[in-house]
Enzyme design. Sequence first.
Site, short mmCIF file in Angstrom:
data_model
loop_
_atom_site.label_atom_id
_atom_site.label_comp_id
_atom_site.label_asym_id
_atom_site.label_seq_id
_atom_site.Cartn_x
_atom_site.Cartn_y
_atom_site.Cartn_z
N ARG A 19 -27.45 70.30 13.70
CA ARG A 19 -26.41 69.92 12.75
C ARG A 19 -26.06 71.02 11.76
NH1 ARG A 19 -28.63 64.35 10.65
NH2 ARG A 19 -30.52 65.07 11.70
N GLN A 79 -44.63 76.06 20.46
CA GLN A 79 -44.57 74.74 21.08
C GLN A 79 -43.99 74.91 22.49
OE1 GLN A 79 -42.59 71.70 18.80
NE2 GLN A 79 -42.88 70.14 20.37
N ASP A 110 -38.54 72.45 6.97
CA ASP A 110 -37.20 72.24 6.42
C ASP A 110 -37.20 71.29 5.22
OD1 ASP A 110 -37.80 69.89 7.73
OD2 ASP A 110 -36.10 69.94 9.10
N GLU A 162 -40.55 54.39 14.43
CA GLU A 162 -39.30 55.14 14.32
C GLU A 162 -38.13 54.16 14.33
OE1 GLU A 162 -39.09 58.67 13.82
OE2 GLU A 162 -41.06 57.88 13.29
N SER A 412 -13.47 113.96 -22.03
CA SER A 412 -12.85 112.93 -21.21
C SER A 412 -12.16 113.52 -19.99
CB SER A 412 -11.80 112.18 -22.04
OG SER A 412 -12.44 111.47 -23.06
N ALA A 430 -12.36 118.51 -22.47
CA ALA A 430 -11.70 117.40 -21.79
C ALA A 430 -10.80 117.90 -20.68
CB ALA A 430 -10.89 116.58 -22.79
#
Length: 467
Positions: A19, A79, A110, A162, A412, A430
């Site tokens: 999902r 698994q 989760d 369940e 500057s 500058a």
Amino acid sequence: MNTPRPAAVIILAAGEGTRMKSSTPKVLHRIAGRTLLGHAMAAARATNPEHLVVVVRHGRDAVAEHVTSVDPQALVADQDEVKGTGRAAECGLGVLPEGLTGTVLVTYGDVPLLTGETLADLLASHTTQGSAVTVVTAHVSDPTGYGRILRDADGSVTGIVEQKDATPEQVAVREINSGIYAFDATVLRASLAVVGTDNAQGEKYLTDVLAIARSEGGTVRAHLVEDLWQTEGVNDRVQLAALGRELNRRICERWMRDGVTIVDPATTWIDTDVTIGADTTIEPGTQLLGATTIGSAATVGPEVTIVDCEVGDRAHVRRAEAHLAVIGEAATVGPYSYLRPGTELGAKGKIGGFVETKNAQIGDGAKVPHLTYAGDVTIGEGANIGAGTIFANYDGVAKHHSSVGRHSFIGSQTVVVAPVTVADGAYVGAGSTLESDVGPGQIAVARARQRNVDGWVERRRAGTATA
Ligand code: UD1
Ligand code: CA
């Protein structure tokens, strides 16, 4: 009294998470700066187990790699094609020492808001009662989808059913199985060996262990939790956002209780690993991310995003974005500044408005106040960089480094074409385009000399208002 220690925690994280509709495995999605699995592993680790196991299958390599990077001591169990939480737990046991005894906690990868304290409470209640199984349960208003807790007439837990296998009467039960358990290791191993797959989903259910343990004479109990968020799992991105917001709310609340002013927690996002000193104020719209640390009595925000940064005491950072930067004590940053990796601003230094910095070491009290790009540069303490100065570090092929000495002054709109060294105590006029070094005590002026042409307006702009 000794704090009980689980023999193992097994985190089930092999499920598919369809999902989420994502190419990223579900447990690798993030909230508050950690993956869902990272949160689950931190809670598990907080119980100080002898072994920590994560059971993987879907997105196996990515998940396994993440497990090892978060916690090199953790074990990864694969698994197989047999489905169900019972099989997952069995595969988890498979990587543990044969004949392991003691308590095994089982949690999910989760369920990110579950805390180490709740696991510790579960463990304490399980061991004090000498139970075979203790399941964490909750009373919810809408139990749809959850396994229901079954109790006999005197209230003791007899098992879990369940939803898909439940009778209408059982469906009406509102005490649900959170999926978090404490098991006696021996009971768990023996029971799983006899759990079948004869149910609506054709899966090997971990929940079946309860009835089996009870029929073998073991004590089966429920550990009811009130804080429902701690049992909530993420199944889709709507839940991801909801749990992310709640976790953030909890993190903000914790910092406020520790003496941090957060003006608007609803628009402030703080990752799990961030630290903040007392009397600091966080203004609205601020994100403190990654491994950021903020000192005390600082002000951060409004509208600041900082990732993996260090901000000193009494510093003031507003309307800025910073990554892997160090901002010194009482330094000021912003508004509208972008600090990229390797920026180090000294105490009382200043990075002002519309300034971008990268790999820039800016000394104590030095100022880069306006409209500047400072990349690959070392600026000595007390130096002043004039408005609009550009450190041109890139020649199209390679990056070069420049430096400006202590108490030097760059006029500057200067372009420093790297590599250039301006000594301590030097000036640059500058508008200069600087291509070579400047010595101590010198002024460098590298621009065209001004030329004034008499009578030009009368000749060339006759009849205009200027003339
Ligand atoms: C499970 C419980 C249910 C409980 C609910 C709580 C069972 C049979 N049911 O239902 O009683 O109310 O959790 O959320 O245990 N997983 C694996 N391998 C698998 C299947 C699942 O590792 O083969 C992992 C998933 O990654 C997930 C967790 O186990 O982290 C739960 O799986 P999920 O499919 O969500 O279980 P539910 O059917 O919701
Ligand atoms: Ca679920």
